[in-house]
Motif scaffolding. Structure first.
Motif: not given
Length: 301
Positions: A125-126, A160-168, A211-216
């Motif tokens: 998560p980031v 602060e409001k949490i804003v979620i960004i999902n992957r498709a 959101s969430y991302l690969a470490f790269s």
């Protein structure tokens, strides 16, 4: 006099014969040498690899290096998500399908395609750097993505409001994150993005974003989160202390041949595994101290 002339002519013919023989020998060796060179030369042509954006950067860089070392080859690399990579390679529409998931995890008949694991990628998560949170409990993470927690102050951050960004849908990163970070929970409906690079940019620029991302794709414009006090590092992935990780698969429709085989061999070569793979934030296959199968079972090597 006549005898001397005959002897001299005989010597001339003898030297001519020897020279001709040497010339033929040289020509034969040259031909053999050229034949060897042809056998060792790289194949030419064009192939296409499609799928996971989490591994797109690695495959693109490796392809660029390979093409630079092998004139006459073209390797096209495209994203689109793991689901796209798997479906396209099964159809025979592409040469390689890149995926963060085992084919079985996407309901694909694995008997029809061949798996080539080329690296391991950690994911995590980031958040936007201003939310005021650097460590989170796993249950809190689940509660955020399922909509039970909606403000950062509920987990020790700013009001602060949490804003979620999902992957498709179809994203391998999303599937891995939901399975291993959210214990299979379904996230609330939220903005969805296809590209890891786009997610990185949106999180860095959007107040309250997560959101969430690969470490790269981790960099200093975003804040990676610890989970239950564990740092999202390659060292922790290698021992499975950080459990959100996946193999980077390059699937082929049948055993690879020609340029496809050469490029896959190149992906597993020392020049890629010991330099490019770690340089881009991935983990070499030889670096893992554990194995994981398609059912999620983890065993020590």
């Amino acid at each position: 006099m006549k005898k001397r002339l005959v002897a001299m002519l005989g010597m001339v013919f003898m030297f001519a014969f020897i020279a001709a023989g040497c010339g033929n020998s040289s020509s034969s060796n040259s031909s053999s040498s050229n034949g060897d060179k042809k056998e060792k030369a790289s194949v030419s042509g064009s192939i296409t690899a499609v799928g996971s954006t989490a591994m797109q950067q690695l495959v693109e860089e490796a392809a660029s290096q390979y093409m630079g070392e092998n004139a006459g080859t073209t390797i096209n690399v495209q994203g689109g998500g793991s689901g796209t990579g798997l479906s396209k390679v099964v159809e025979g529409a592409v040469d390689i399908g890149n995926s963060d998931l085992f084919a079985e995890e996407k309901g694909v008949d694995a008997s029809k395609i061949v798996d080539h694991k080329v690296a391991v990628v950690g994911m995590g998560p980031v958040v936007n750097k201003e939310v005021g949170v650097k460590d989170i409990k796993k249950q809190q993470l689940i509660d955020i993505f399922t909509g039970k927690i909606t403000n950062w102050k509920e987990v020790g951050g700013k009001d602060e409001k949490i804003v979620i960004i999902n992957r498709a849908e179809g994203s391998g990163t999303r599937a891995v994150f939901e399975k291993l970070a959210l214990d299979g929970a379904t996230p609330v409906k939220a903005q969805e993005q296809d590209s890891s690079g786009t997610v990185q940019k949106i999180v860095s620029q959007t107040p309250g974003a997560i959101s969430y991302l690969a470490f790269s794709y981790f960099n200093d414009t975003i804040q990676p989160l610890k989970v239950d006090g564990v740092d999202p590092t390659n060292a922790n992935v290698e021992t499975n202390d950080w459990k959100i990780w996946a193999y980077e698969h390059m699937y082929t429709n049948g055993e690879p041949k020609g340029l496809t085989k050469e490029f896959l061999d190149y992906m597993l070569s020392d020049s890629i595994q010991s330099s490019l793979v770690p340089d881009l934030g991935y983990i070499a296959m030889t670096g893992m101290k554990v194995d994981r199968d398609a059912k999620g079972n983890v065993t020590n090597k």
